[in-house]
Design an enzyme around this catalytic site. Structure first.
Site, PDB file in Angstrom:
ATOM      1  N   GLY A 103       0.790  -1.226   0.000  1.00 15.86           N
ATOM      2  CA  GLY A 103       0.000   0.000   0.000  1.00 15.86           C
ATOM      3  C   GLY A 103       0.820   1.272   0.000  1.00 15.86           C
ATOM      4  O   GLY A 103       0.296   2.359  -0.250  1.00 15.86           O
ATOM      5  N   CYS A 157     -27.151  -9.414 -17.114  1.00 18.49           N
ATOM      6  CA  CYS A 157     -26.529  -9.172 -18.419  1.00 18.49           C
ATOM      7  C   CYS A 157     -27.515  -9.580 -19.508  1.00 18.49           C
ATOM      8  O   CYS A 157     -28.063 -10.689 -19.482  1.00 18.49           O
ATOM      9  CB  CYS A 157     -25.233  -9.953 -18.550  1.00 18.49           C
TER      10      CYS A 157
HETATM   11 ZN   LIG Z   1     -22.658 -11.179 -19.793  1.00 17.84          ZN
END
Ligand SMILES: [Zn+2]
Lengths: 312, 189
Positions: free
Chosen positions: A35, A244
């Protein structure tokens, strides 16, 4: 093949040996101080700064002839940026390339972490525009160094809390700051905060390169990474409330794509390899899986991505 | 002496250094894993692995400290020819090479500054052998726990207690190496 490297007559992956030694030393110190931003002397690369020169230099320092390289830009393998970087390493290192996350040994990325879980031995290289998470609060480098040294991160919390006061929630949805192993606050690059949980406990090695700002930082595998939040406003990921439209995935990060002039739109996986893999397995979304890949859509509408980013 | 100094470097530096760096990276990213490297034939008593680490990382911009038996003319000549690295005192070293005994007291080495903890030494500790047996190691790079035959635990526990300051360590034996960055927590034995 010549061994005459002193004169720089022959290089592997573009950079000369002395530059690679300097970058390699910085990468190792970055891994030893997770980090923390290690300064390095960034080199001129044959591409403009906005194109991920920091990531390219880190990748160049890590590549071996045996690697299989994947390059993604906002999740897609075939945007102009991703294609250029992939070709650059094909040409300068003769390295094999792939679009499959699981087959890649090194993945250079701009703004996403792949949906497919990474594995031990893989390296994820992030392109970073602004490495200092405190920069917008404090422009002076000497001061931000002191803040990291003293772990003075109160201002960062104040900024996030102002978000809550103004919007009722933390509005920061990209480059959402994280704390590494209980010490350094780090900018994870402009990935959506949807990806933040994947930063922590990841089996892969994560390297971050900022070319213009000349910084390298790192997360070794299995490193503990916590997104900053508050007891009364815990960190929450967010994504578009859709599946999706191509592969039907319910849990992947989606891009909104305008499909015609009449305001038609669809939501598709931002990770094109993930979406194509699901469709190859027979998964199908609302608009079916027959004609186009999300890649084709993403590519056609590359130019409008920033404009639709706020919709997520 | 001179003939020794001219040989034993990488014969194909871009490829050999790339492959070797990846092993060193894996060693420090995943502390306790034992990696194999090749390509260097440094003069004795340096091991192949110690030679490889120096060839990959050291150059005229980094100070190298040779401790104990490692500090002999053949090694100095080899470093001068292949690395061009200045030989320095322990307190100034970016890299220090030697057995654990020779490197003592390790509190001499640079541990970085609070604002630049990266400006710290990397110790290359020559060992007889490396095995995944010994004190337990935990921390970044380690999923649950691993084990390594460390030469001692107190110094590494003290070094870890300095985080984010501290030196980082690469153990070398023959053509094997293993990493122990300052982040690693070492079991008390
Ligand atoms: Zn997809």
């Amino acid at each position: 093949m010549s061994d005459d490297t002193q004169s720089g007559a022959y290089t592997f992956a573009y950079l000369d040996e002395q530059t690679k030694r300097m970058i390699r030393r910085a990468i190792l110190k970055a891994l030893a101080i997770p980090g923390y931003q290690v300064p390095f002397a960034s080199r001129e690369m044959p591409m403009p700064y906005g194109w991920g020169t920091g990531g390219v230099q880190v990748t160049a320092a890590c590549l071996t002839p045996e690697d299989r390289l994947k390059v993604i830009d906002q999740g897609a393998d075939d945007t102009t940026n991703a294609v250029s970087i992939r070709r650059f390493f094909q040409r300068t290192a003769g390295v094999a390339t792939t679009e499959a996350t699981m087959d890649a040994t090194i993945i250079q990325t701009r703004h996403r972490i792949p949906e497919t879980p990474l594995t031990e031995g893989q390296i994820l290289v992030y392109q970073v525009p602004i490495p200092e998470p405190l920069r917008f609060l404090e422009p002076r480098e000497t001061e931000t160094r002191k803040m990291h040294e003293l772990e003075e991160y109160g201002l960062m919390h104040v900024k996030l809390y102002e978000d809550i006061a103004r919007h009722g929630q933390i509005a920061t949805s990209y480059a959402y700051p994280v704390k590494v192993e209980g010490h350094y606050v780090m900018d994870p690059s402009p990935i959506p905060k949807f990806d933040n949980p994947k930063l922590s406990g990841n089996p892969a090695t994560q390297l971050f390169g900022a070319g213009r700002e000349q910084r390298i930082y790192a997360l070794p595998p299995w490193t503990d990474v916590v997104s900053l939040d508050f007891d009364d406003h815990p960190f929450e990921t967010s994504k578009a409330p859709h599946d999706c439209d191509l592969c039907g995935a319910k849990d992947s990060y989606l891009d909104e794509v305008i499909t015609d002039d009449e305001g038609g739109r669809m939501f598709v996986c931002s990770d094109t390899d993930f979406c194509a893999g699901r469709r190859a397995e027979g998964h199908e979304g609302r608009l079916g899986g027959d004609q186009k890949s999300s890649k084709t859509f993403a590519n056609s509408f590359e130019g409008i991505w920033p404009a639709t980013a706020g919709a997520r | 002496m001179i003939a020794d100094a001219l040989t034993g470097g990488f014969t194909d530096a871009p490829l050999q250094s790339a492959r070797a760096f990846r092993e060193i990276l894996e060693a420090l990213a995943r502390p306790g894993t034992i990696r194999q490297v090749s390509g260097a034939r440094p003069p004795p008593p340096l091991s192949t692995a110690a030679g490889v680490v120096l060839l990959v990382l050291a150059d005229p911009t980094t100070g190298v400290h040779l401790a104990g038996a490692a500090d002999r003319p053949a090694v100095r000549d080899w470093i001068a020819f292949h690395l061009g690295a200045p030989l320095v005192r322990a307190e100034q070293a970016d890299f220090a090479v030697g057995t654990w005994t020779a490197l003592h007291p390790v509190t001499r080495f640079r541990i970085g500054r609070p604002d630049y903890p990266d400006r710290s030494a990397t110790l290359i500790v020559e060992c007889d052998r490396l095995v995944n047996h010994g004190p337990a190691l935990t921390g970044p790079g380690i999923e649950t726990a691993t084990w390594l035959n460390l030469p001692e635990t107190a110094a590494f526990r003290a070094n870890h207690g300095l985080f984010p300051l501290g030196f980082d360590t690469v153990f070398t034996a023959g053509d094997r190496l293993s990493g122990l960055p300052r982040t690693t927590r070492v079991e008390k034995i």
